[in-house]
Design a protein around this motif. Structure first.
Motif, PDB file in Angstrom:
ATOM      1  N   ILE A   1       0.850  -1.184   0.000  1.00 32.49           N
ATOM      2  CA  ILE A   1       0.000   0.000   0.000  1.00 32.49           C
ATOM      3  C   ILE A   1       0.888   1.237   0.000  1.00 32.49           C
ATOM      4  O   ILE A   1       1.940   1.254   0.651  1.00 32.49           O
ATOM      5  N   THR A   2       0.481   2.232  -0.748  1.00 31.85           N
ATOM      6  CA  THR A   2       1.195   3.504  -0.718  1.00 31.85           C
ATOM      7  C   THR A   2       0.816   4.206   0.576  1.00 31.85           C
ATOM      8  O   THR A   2      -0.366   4.447   0.829  1.00 31.85           O
ATOM      9  N   VAL A   3       1.804   4.501   1.410  1.00 29.49           N
ATOM     10  CA  VAL A   3       1.531   5.178   2.686  1.00 29.49           C
ATOM     11  C   VAL A   3       1.955   6.638   2.661  1.00 29.49           C
ATOM     12  O   VAL A   3       1.639   7.392   3.577  1.00 29.49           O
ATOM     13  N   ASP A   4       2.697   7.031   1.628  1.00 28.53           N
ATOM     14  CA  ASP A   4       3.066   8.437   1.447  1.00 28.53           C
ATOM     15  C   ASP A   4       3.299   8.654  -0.044  1.00 28.53           C
ATOM     16  O   ASP A   4       4.075   7.924  -0.656  1.00 28.53           O
ATOM     17  N   ASN A   5       2.624   9.625  -0.618  1.00 26.41           N
ATOM     18  CA  ASN A   5       2.784   9.912  -2.040  1.00 26.41           C
ATOM     19  C   ASN A   5       4.051  10.692  -2.346  1.00 26.41           C
ATOM     20  O   ASN A   5       4.351  10.951  -3.506  1.00 26.41           O
ATOM     21  N   ALA A   6       4.788  11.079  -1.327  1.00 22.49           N
ATOM     22  CA  ALA A   6       6.041  11.822  -1.492  1.00 22.49           C
ATOM     23  C   ALA A   6       7.103  11.151  -0.620  1.00 22.49           C
ATOM     24  O   ALA A   6       6.875  10.095  -0.054  1.00 22.49           O
ATOM     25  N   ASN A   7       8.254  11.761  -0.531  1.00 23.23           N
ATOM     26  CA  ASN A   7       9.337  11.328   0.366  1.00 23.23           C
ATOM     27  C   ASN A   7       9.939   9.973   0.040  1.00 23.23           C
ATOM     28  O   ASN A   7      10.501   9.306   0.905  1.00 23.23           O
ATOM     29  N   GLY A   8       9.849   9.563  -1.216  1.00 24.35           N
ATOM     30  CA  GLY A   8      10.447   8.292  -1.620  1.00 24.35           C
ATOM     31  C   GLY A   8      11.944   8.261  -1.397  1.00 24.35           C
ATOM     32  O   GLY A   8      12.509   7.213  -1.087  1.00 24.35           O
ATOM     33  N   ASP A   9      12.601   9.423  -1.528  1.00 29.26           N
ATOM     34  CA  ASP A   9      14.049   9.479  -1.329  1.00 29.26           C
ATOM     35  C   ASP A   9      14.441   9.111   0.097  1.00 29.26           C
ATOM     36  O   ASP A   9      15.501   8.538   0.332  1.00 29.26           O
TER      37      ASP A   9
ATOM     38  N   VAL B   1      14.500   5.795   5.924  1.00 26.58           N
ATOM     39  CA  VAL B   1      13.795   6.585   6.922  1.00 26.58           C
ATOM     40  C   VAL B   1      12.320   6.645   6.537  1.00 26.58           C
ATOM     41  O   VAL B   1      11.983   6.972   5.403  1.00 26.58           O
ATOM     42  N   ALA B   2      11.477   6.337   7.494  1.00 25.84           N
ATOM     43  CA  ALA B   2      10.034   6.450   7.269  1.00 25.84           C
ATOM     44  C   ALA B   2       9.632   7.906   7.416  1.00 25.84           C
ATOM     45  O   ALA B   2      10.056   8.593   8.346  1.00 25.84           O
ATOM     46  N   SER B   3       8.810   8.374   6.503  1.00 20.71           N
ATOM     47  CA  SER B   3       8.311   9.745   6.597  1.00 20.71           C
ATOM     48  C   SER B   3       7.295   9.832   7.734  1.00 20.71           C
ATOM     49  O   SER B   3       6.807   8.819   8.247  1.00 20.71           O
ATOM     50  N   GLU B   4       6.963  11.053   8.103  1.00 21.32           N
ATOM     51  CA  GLU B   4       5.970  11.268   9.157  1.00 21.32           C
ATOM     52  C   GLU B   4       4.630  10.626   8.771  1.00 21.32           C
ATOM     53  O   GLU B   4       3.978   9.991   9.593  1.00 21.32           O
ATOM     54  N   GLN B   5       4.243  10.782   7.512  1.00 24.10           N
ATOM     55  CA  GLN B   5       2.985  10.193   7.064  1.00 24.10           C
ATOM     56  C   GLN B   5       3.049   8.670   7.082  1.00 24.10           C
ATOM     57  O   GLN B   5       2.082   8.011   7.465  1.00 24.10           O
ATOM     58  N   SER B   6       4.168   8.093   6.680  1.00 20.53           N
ATOM     59  CA  SER B   6       4.317   6.639   6.718  1.00 20.53           C
ATOM     60  C   SER B   6       4.231   6.129   8.151  1.00 20.53           C
ATOM     61  O   SER B   6       3.594   5.105   8.422  1.00 20.53           O
ATOM     62  N   LEU B   7       4.859   6.837   9.072  1.00 25.72           N
ATOM     63  CA  LEU B   7       4.798   6.440  10.483  1.00 25.72           C
ATOM     64  C   LEU B   7       3.375   6.505  11.017  1.00 25.72           C
ATOM     65  O   LEU B   7       2.994   5.739  11.905  1.00 25.72           O
ATOM     66  N   LYS B   8       2.587   7.411  10.468  1.00 23.41           N
ATOM     67  CA  LYS B   8       1.199   7.554  10.903  1.00 23.41           C
ATOM     68  C   LYS B   8       0.329   6.405  10.387  1.00 23.41           C
ATOM     69  O   LYS B   8      -0.496   5.861  11.120  1.00 23.41           O
ATOM     70  N   TYR B   9       0.500   6.002   9.119  1.00 20.89           N
ATOM     71  CA  TYR B   9      -0.401   5.034   8.495  1.00 20.89           C
ATOM     72  C   TYR B   9       0.096   3.589   8.469  1.00 20.89           C
ATOM     73  O   TYR B   9      -0.717   2.662   8.449  1.00 20.89           O
ATOM     74  N   ALA B  10       1.398   3.373   8.451  1.00 21.43           N
ATOM     75  CA  ALA B  10       1.929   2.009   8.312  1.00 21.43           C
ATOM     76  C   ALA B  10       1.531   1.075   9.461  1.00 21.43           C
ATOM     77  O   ALA B  10       1.128  -0.063   9.190  1.00 21.43           O
ATOM     78  N   PRO B  11       1.610   1.505  10.722  1.00 24.31           N
ATOM     79  CA  PRO B  11       1.238   0.561  11.795  1.00 24.31           C
ATOM     80  C   PRO B  11      -0.196   0.045  11.682  1.00 24.31           C
ATOM     81  O   PRO B  11      -0.453  -1.144  11.901  1.00 24.31           O
ATOM     82  N   MET B  12      -1.129   0.920  11.296  1.00 24.24           N
ATOM     83  CA  MET B  12      -2.516   0.495  11.132  1.00 24.24           C
ATOM     84  C   MET B  12      -2.622  -0.547  10.017  1.00 24.24           C
ATOM     85  O   MET B  12      -3.303  -1.558  10.160  1.00 24.24           O
ATOM     86  N   ARG B  13      -1.918  -0.331   8.910  1.00 24.13           N
ATOM     87  CA  ARG B  13      -1.986  -1.278   7.791  1.00 24.13           C
ATOM     88  C   ARG B  13      -1.319  -2.594   8.138  1.00 24.13           C
ATOM     89  O   ARG B  13      -1.782  -3.661   7.716  1.00 24.13           O
TER      90      ARG B  13
END
Length: 142
Positions: free
Chosen positions: A99-107, A116-128
């Motif tokens: 699942i895409t957890v952040d549409n940006a910050n791929g670098d 490094v997980a982005s702030e948005q990834s850290l927010k959504y990844a645990p739930m998924r």
């Protein structure tokens, strides 16, 4: 895109990512909705059914693994499944789901030493990740 470019994109993505859906998406042969809501769930259900009725018929324990990878400029959460067959052979189904957890910050996902997980990834990844585990359990795996 020309067919040769699409084929080259597919082959490059297929070598880089362990699921056909991401390669088909990269080539433009599937859109994000088809890859996420049709192709992915069908593959997931078929794999879980095959495992439950085959290699894991008697021993249903398995291990879920998660990793963030860069994809099309964003961060994708790849969820893999590790299991041991009755004969003791260890196996992995890489990227059983994604699942895409952040549409940006791929670098950031490739930033040394281990990404490094982005702030948005850290927010959504645990739930998924929790949903993935629940879906495996609903499919009869432990």
């Amino acid at each position: 895109k020309e067919k040769n470019e699409e084929l080259a994109d597919y082959e490059q993505a297929r070598a880089a990512y362990p699921t056909e859906a991401l390669a088909l998406l990269t080539a433009g042969w599937l859109d994000h909705e088809q890859a996420s809501f049709v192709y992915g769930p069908v593959r997931f259900l078929e794999c879980v059914t095959w495992l439950r009725d085959g290699p894991l018929k008697k021993w249903r324990k398995c291990e879920a693994r998660a990793s963030l990878v860069p994809f099309q400029g964003g961060q994708v959460l790849m969820l893999s499944l590790c299991y041991t067959e009755a004969d003791g052979m260890d196996n992995v189904i890489n990227c059983l789901d994604w699942i895409t957890v952040d549409n940006a910050n791929g670098d950031l996902a490739d930033k040394p030493p281990q990404g490094v997980a982005s702030e948005q990834s850290l927010k959504y990844a645990p739930m998924r990740i929790n949903m993935f585990i629940e879906e495996l359990q609903e499919g009869g795996l432990e």
